[in-house]
Design a protein around this motif. Structure first.
Motif, PDB file in Angstrom:
ATOM      1  N   SER A   7      47.402  52.858  38.315  1.00  0.00           N
ATOM      2  CA  SER A   7      48.363  51.818  37.987  1.00  0.00           C
ATOM      3  C   SER A   7      47.710  50.432  37.976  1.00  0.00           C
ATOM      4  CB  SER A   7      49.518  51.822  38.992  1.00  0.00           C
ATOM      5  OG  SER A   7      49.067  51.360  40.244  1.00  0.00           O
ATOM      6  N   ASP A   8      48.323  49.529  37.232  1.00  0.00           N
ATOM      7  CA  ASP A   8      47.825  48.160  37.105  1.00  0.00           C
ATOM      8  C   ASP A   8      47.893  47.435  38.456  1.00  0.00           C
ATOM      9  OD1 ASP A   8      46.785  46.086  35.471  1.00  0.00           O
ATOM     10  OD2 ASP A   8      48.760  45.129  35.498  1.00  0.00           O
ATOM     11  N   LEU A   9      48.928  47.713  39.231  1.00  0.00           N
ATOM     12  CA  LEU A   9      49.075  47.075  40.544  1.00  0.00           C
ATOM     13  C   LEU A   9      47.901  47.422  41.459  1.00  0.00           C
ATOM     14  CD1 LEU A   9      50.850  45.534  42.635  1.00  0.00           C
ATOM     15  CD2 LEU A   9      51.818  47.762  43.218  1.00  0.00           C
ATOM     16  N   PHE A  10      47.542  48.684  41.526  1.00  0.00           N
ATOM     17  CA  PHE A  10      46.439  49.108  42.388  1.00  0.00           C
ATOM     18  C   PHE A  10      45.111  48.534  41.910  1.00  0.00           C
ATOM     19  CE2 PHE A  10      43.047  52.159  43.463  1.00  0.00           C
ATOM     20  CZ  PHE A  10      43.113  52.063  44.844  1.00  0.00           C
ATOM     21  N   ARG A  12      44.586  45.744  40.230  1.00  0.00           N
ATOM     22  CA  ARG A  12      44.535  44.312  40.555  1.00  0.00           C
ATOM     23  C   ARG A  12      44.295  44.098  42.056  1.00  0.00           C
ATOM     24  NH1 ARG A  12      46.992  40.707  36.557  1.00  0.00           N
ATOM     25  NH2 ARG A  12      47.565  41.979  34.770  1.00  0.00           N
ATOM     26  N   PHE A  13      44.920  44.925  42.876  1.00  0.00           N
ATOM     27  CA  PHE A  13      44.738  44.852  44.322  1.00  0.00           C
ATOM     28  C   PHE A  13      43.283  45.142  44.691  1.00  0.00           C
ATOM     29  CE2 PHE A  13      45.079  46.792  48.591  1.00  0.00           C
ATOM     30  CZ  PHE A  13      45.717  45.752  49.250  1.00  0.00           C
TER      31      PHE A  13
END
Length: 58
Positions: A7-10, A12-13
């Motif tokens: 996922s994009d969230l992971f 970026r994190f």
């Protein structure tokens, strides 16, 4: 779980951690001075009075 890892969230994190690690290594001082000692030194009295006299002449 695989969907979260892609996922994009992971990503970026994880990218934030990578940037942080790079910053820690790039910004660390390379000199051998201890963090508890000050590198500042007092200027000689003759240099201080000469600069004051030069400023007053301007």
């Amino acid at each position: 779980m695989v969907a979260f890892l892609k996922s994009d969230l992971f990503l970026r994190f994880l990218g934030g951690f990578v940037i942080g690690v790079i910053g820690v290594f790039v910004l660390q001082p390379n000199d051998d001075h201890s963090a508890l000692t000050s590198p500042a030194m007092a200027a000689p009295a003759s240099a201080d009075s000469a600069s004051t006299a030069g400023d007053a002449a301007r």
